[in-house]
Scaffold this motif. Sequence first.
Motif, PDB file in Angstrom:
ATOM      1  N   UNK A  30       0.841  -1.195   0.000  1.00 28.02           N
ATOM      2  CA  UNK A  30       0.000   0.000   0.000  1.00 28.02           C
ATOM      3  C   UNK A  30       0.875   1.243   0.000  1.00 28.02           C
ATOM      4  N   UNK A  31       0.439   2.265  -0.736  1.00 33.99           N
ATOM      5  CA  UNK A  31       1.161   3.531  -0.804  1.00 33.99           C
ATOM      6  C   UNK A  31       0.573   4.522   0.198  1.00 33.99           C
ATOM      7  N   UNK A  32       1.294   5.612   0.510  1.00 38.14           N
ATOM      8  CA  UNK A  32       0.778   6.593   1.458  1.00 38.14           C
ATOM      9  C   UNK A  32      -0.621   7.082   1.066  1.00 38.14           C
ATOM     10  N   UNK A  33      -1.450   7.260   2.087  1.00 36.84           N
ATOM     11  CA  UNK A  33      -2.828   7.666   1.865  1.00 36.84           C
ATOM     12  C   UNK A  33      -3.818   6.531   1.885  1.00 36.84           C
ATOM     13  N   UNK A  34      -3.303   5.282   1.816  1.00 36.23           N
ATOM     14  CA  UNK A  34      -4.192   4.129   1.877  1.00 36.23           C
ATOM     15  C   UNK A  34      -4.857   4.086   3.256  1.00 36.23           C
ATOM     16  N   UNK A  35      -6.166   3.905   3.365  1.00 31.64           N
ATOM     17  CA  UNK A  35      -7.085   3.316   2.426  1.00 31.64           C
ATOM     18  C   UNK A  35      -7.748   4.370   1.531  1.00 31.64           C
ATOM     19  N   UNK A  36      -8.161   5.526   2.060  1.00 35.69           N
ATOM     20  CA  UNK A  36      -9.049   6.381   1.250  1.00 35.69           C
ATOM     21  C   UNK A  36      -8.402   6.961   0.011  1.00 35.69           C
ATOM     22  N   UNK A  37      -7.085   7.235   0.034  1.00 35.73           N
ATOM     23  CA  UNK A  37      -6.486   7.983  -1.068  1.00 35.73           C
ATOM     24  C   UNK A  37      -5.234   7.348  -1.669  1.00 35.73           C
ATOM     25  N   UNK A  38      -4.770   6.226  -1.131  1.00 36.28           N
ATOM     26  CA  UNK A  38      -3.567   5.616  -1.672  1.00 36.28           C
ATOM     27  C   UNK A  38      -3.884   4.518  -2.674  1.00 36.28           C
ATOM     28  N   UNK A  39      -2.853   3.828  -3.131  1.00 34.04           N
ATOM     29  CA  UNK A  39      -2.978   2.693  -4.040  1.00 34.04           C
ATOM     30  C   UNK A  39      -2.619   1.399  -3.320  1.00 34.04           C
ATOM     31  N   UNK A  40      -3.245   0.294  -3.737  1.00 36.35           N
ATOM     32  CA  UNK A  40      -2.795  -1.038  -3.354  1.00 36.35           C
ATOM     33  C   UNK A  40      -2.147  -1.617  -4.599  1.00 36.35           C
ATOM     34  N   UNK A  41      -0.890  -1.997  -4.489  1.00 42.28           N
ATOM     35  CA  UNK A  41      -0.106  -2.305  -5.677  1.00 42.28           C
ATOM     36  C   UNK A  41       0.784  -3.523  -5.421  1.00 42.28           C
TER      37      UNK A  41
END
Length: 307
Positions: free
Chosen positions: A211-222
């Motif tokens: 997960x990238x910064x901001x996860x869950x509402x604004x990040x990416x799961x990659x």
Amino acid sequence: MLRSLVGSEMCIRDSSCTGHGRRSAPHAERISFAPCDLSTGICGDAIQSFNLDPDADTEDPRAIWVDPWYYLFYYRFPVATGSKCVGEQCTVQLSRTVTPLVPGSWERIATLPWHRNGCCLVRPGGRSWCMWGEGPSPFPGLGISYTDDFGVGEFHPTTWKLGVDNSSSPISEDGMWLLPFGPEQEEIKLEAGTHMHELSSGAVVTFYAAATPGWVPNGNYTVGWLILDGEDPTRILQRSQQHLLVPTFDYETLCPGQPNCTYSGERHNVIFLSSATPMDGYQDRFRLFFGGGDGNVGTAVVQVTLN
């Protein structure tokens, strides 16, 4: 070095391309199967009548074949009756069968305190390894365990090591956890992803969720990847410095901010890679299947290039 060869297409997962279970009631999910062609990535419909474990909420299946058995790790809540596992993280069920499409044939082997997933390198007659977990919560990161007999269901956690050419993969002070890189490298969370596979060099590749910064509402799961020592899979030889797959298509992003999106799901900006399967006729090439937007399924092909 890893490079993506083929863009994403829609598919439905089968025993070799597994992700979240299919929702069968407002507050429950079930695991089913579908036939897939690994050369094209095209899959048939899931078997609607199949329900692996009808008495529980089930997710995140990881199937693997150890002749003559099909083994399956999956998230199960509540914990199965009679389980000897104690603790809040006893949510990974290990079962096996020789007839995977017969729901009642699955035999429960063990409940494991892994919270999520069992991503394994199987060596029949020898020591096998499984990566598991999710961090920084409920664990600090990803763990790794070994077993000398899948059928017994006893797995022993052990420590990670850094290879001589790798000083950039953070691990915990006690060596038990592979840690996220941190927000400065766009990685704040890890989850075990795919089974491990041997490469032509003898090393081992596996893919993990990040997960990238901001996860869950604004990040990416990659997606990130690891190259491990084939003789000692606890030794990390190489780790991705940039994520391999980033949500791009509508079935992955769910069209945030746009009305009337064609695709639906539980979370936008998600690629949850849960399967990598070697492709016949190729060396070090894998068919990937992944969840998109926690409601759709995509596929891609990845080629591992050895330098």
